[in-house]
Design an enzyme around this catalytic site. Sequence first.
Site, mmCIF file in Angstrom:
data_model
loop_
_atom_site.group_PDB
_atom_site.id
_atom_site.type_symbol
_atom_site.label_atom_id
_atom_site.label_comp_id
_atom_site.label_asym_id
_atom_site.label_seq_id
_atom_site.Cartn_x
_atom_site.Cartn_y
_atom_site.Cartn_z
ATOM 1 N N LYS A 130 39.713 53.643 0.178
ATOM 2 C CA LYS A 130 39.123 54.949 -0.119
ATOM 3 C C LYS A 130 39.790 56.079 0.645
ATOM 4 C CE LYS A 130 34.569 53.665 -1.808
ATOM 5 N NZ LYS A 130 33.134 53.826 -1.707
ATOM 6 N N LYS A 211 39.376 46.456 -9.834
ATOM 7 C CA LYS A 211 37.967 46.146 -10.116
ATOM 8 C C LYS A 211 37.327 47.324 -10.855
ATOM 9 C CE LYS A 211 35.714 48.032 -6.168
ATOM 10 N NZ LYS A 211 35.114 48.034 -4.910
ATOM 11 N N LYS A 214 32.754 52.765 -9.877
ATOM 12 C CA LYS A 214 32.175 54.037 -10.278
ATOM 13 C C LYS A 214 33.205 55.144 -10.225
ATOM 14 C CE LYS A 214 27.774 52.873 -8.198
ATOM 15 N NZ LYS A 214 27.522 52.571 -6.801
HETATM 16 P P1 TYM Z 1 28.155 49.935 -4.522
HETATM 17 O O1 TYM Z 1 27.169 51.039 -4.706
HETATM 18 O O2 TYM Z 1 29.606 50.253 -4.625
HETATM 19 O O3 TYM Z 1 27.866 48.754 -5.523
HETATM 20 C C1 TYM Z 1 26.575 48.210 -5.683
HETATM 21 C C2 TYM Z 1 26.646 46.710 -5.903
HETATM 22 O O4 TYM Z 1 27.433 46.420 -7.061
HETATM 23 C C3 TYM Z 1 28.467 45.498 -6.705
HETATM 24 N N1 TYM Z 1 29.678 45.801 -7.488
HETATM 25 C C4 TYM Z 1 30.346 44.898 -8.218
HETATM 26 N N2 TYM Z 1 30.122 43.598 -8.450
HETATM 27 C C5 TYM Z 1 30.990 42.954 -9.262
HETATM 28 N N3 TYM Z 1 32.065 43.563 -9.838
HETATM 29 C C6 TYM Z 1 32.330 44.868 -9.629
HETATM 30 N N4 TYM Z 1 33.367 45.461 -10.218
HETATM 31 C C7 TYM Z 1 31.441 45.604 -8.779
HETATM 32 N N5 TYM Z 1 31.395 46.885 -8.374
HETATM 33 C C8 TYM Z 1 30.311 46.998 -7.582
HETATM 34 C C9 TYM Z 1 28.712 45.743 -5.231
HETATM 35 O O5 TYM Z 1 29.349 44.647 -4.611
HETATM 36 C C10 TYM Z 1 27.308 45.973 -4.733
HETATM 37 O O6 TYM Z 1 26.650 44.746 -4.516
HETATM 38 N N6 TYM Z 1 28.192 49.477 0.459
HETATM 39 C C11 TYM Z 1 27.504 49.118 -0.749
HETATM 40 C C12 TYM Z 1 26.057 49.591 -0.797
HETATM 41 C C13 TYM Z 1 25.248 49.181 0.394
HETATM 42 C C14 TYM Z 1 24.680 47.899 0.603
HETATM 43 C C15 TYM Z 1 23.977 48.004 1.829
HETATM 44 C C16 TYM Z 1 24.716 46.703 -0.125
HETATM 45 C C17 TYM Z 1 24.885 49.965 1.431
HETATM 46 N N7 TYM Z 1 24.125 49.273 2.296
HETATM 47 C C18 TYM Z 1 23.307 46.911 2.348
HETATM 48 C C19 TYM Z 1 24.034 45.603 0.411
HETATM 49 C C20 TYM Z 1 23.346 45.721 1.616
HETATM 50 C C21 TYM Z 1 28.204 49.769 -1.937
HETATM 51 O O7 TYM Z 1 28.883 50.752 -1.789
HETATM 52 O O8 TYM Z 1 27.881 49.200 -3.126
#
Ligand code: TYM
Length: 346
Positions: A130, A211, A214
Site C-alpha cells: 500500500k 487479488k 476494494k
Molecule cells: P479488508 O477490509 O481488506 O477485508 C475484509 C475481509 O475480506 C477478506 N478478503 C479476501 N478474501 C479472499 N479473497 C480476497 N480477494 C479478499 N479480499 C479481502 C480479508 O482477508 C478480510 O478477512 N485488516 C483487515 C480488517 C481488520 C480485521 C481486524 C480483520 C481490522 N481489524 C481484526 C480481522 C480481525 C482488512 O483490511 O480487511
Amino acid sequence: MGKRRAFSRAELPATYHRSVARVFSGVQPSGSLHLGNYLGAFRQWVAMQEEFDCFYCVVDLHSLTVEHDPAELRRKTIETAAGFLAAGVDPERSTLFVQSHVHEHAELAWLMESTIAFGELSRMIQFKEKSAGKSSIRASLFTYPALMASDILLYDTDRVPVGEDQRQHIELTRDAAIRFNGRYGETFVVPEAVLARHAARVMDLQQPSNKMSKSESSPQGTIELLDPPEAVTQKVRRAVTDTDGEVRYDPKRKPGLSNLIELMASVTGRSIEEITSSYSQYGPLKADLAEALVAALDPVRQRYAALMGDPDELAFLLEQGAEKAAGIASKTLARAKEAIGLLPPS
Ligand code: TYM
C-alpha cells in the site's frame, strides 16, 4: 487492592474457561464489498455463528490510514454494516458494531504499539504494497497492524476468520500477545487465524495474478457483492483464462482458470477434483459458475436493499452491539493497563 479496580488478576483464568470459543473479525468500510470479502470472510462468519460467540466489526478507524472523504466514510460505515447483515450475520446471535464506537480499540492500540517492534511492522506485506510508490503515507498505515492486534485481543478472541491476505497480521497479533503475556503476565488469549478452505484468496478476474480488492482491482475483474445478475454473468463470461483449453487446476500455470475452479468449489461446496472432472471446456464451467454465483448473491442483494430502507433499525443494532462489545473490551483494557504498569486511578 483498591476498591475501584474493575478486576483482579486472580479472575483472569475465567476468560480461558469459556465453554464457547470467541470469534472476532472485521471489514474496512472503504470501497465496495466484493466477492473476495464474501467468500473469504463473510461466509465463514455466518457459519461460525452457529457454534461460537461471534463479534463482527466495521473497522472504520482502519479506513483513516489512507486518503479518505469524511462523508463517504460515514456512508460506507452504514453500508458495510448492512452488508454484514445481508450476507447472513444474525444480530440475535452475533454482536455487530462499529470500531470507533468502542474507544478501547484506539487505547489498547497504543499499548500494542509499545509492544510490537518497528522492524516487525516494516515487514508487513500489506504495508509494503500500500505504500509502494506513494510520496505521502499516513503514519497510521504503518502502525495499522497494532490497531488490528488490539481489535482482536480486546475480545479474548480464540479464532479470527479472514482471507489469506490477513494471515501475516494475525501472526503478528499472536507474537504480540505471547510477548506481552511473557513480559507482563498472562493477559491476552492467543488467537488463531481461520482461513476458508477454498477462495481464501479470490483473484481479479481480469488480472488473475492480483487479488480481488476494494482499491486495486479492475472494475471488470471485480464482482461486487451488490452487482446485479447480468453484471455477475458478464464478468464471469469475460474472465481471463488461457489458450491451452484443458480444464485443470494449476494456479501457477493457469491462474485465471484455477481461480474460477476455486470459486466454483467455494460457492457450490464441490471438490476441486469433482469440478475438473465434470468439465472439458471453459465455456460451460463459466456458465455454471455464473449461475451459482447469481444464486448465492441475489438474496444478499435483496436483503441489503431492505436493510438500507430501515436506517433506524440498523442504528439501533449497532448501538446495542457497541454496548455489549464495550462491556468486554473495557475489562480487557483494564487488565492490560494494569499489567503493563499503568497506575489505576484511585
Ligand atoms: P479488508 O477490509 O481488506 O477485508 C475484509 C475481509 O475480506 C477478506 N478478503 C479476501 N478474501 C479472499 N479473497 C480476497 N480477494 C479478499 N479480499 C479481502 C480479508 O482477508 C478480510 O478477512 N485488516 C483487515 C480488517 C481488520 C480485521 C481486524 C480483520 C481490522 N481489524 C481484526 C480481522 C480481525 C482488512 O483490511 O480487511
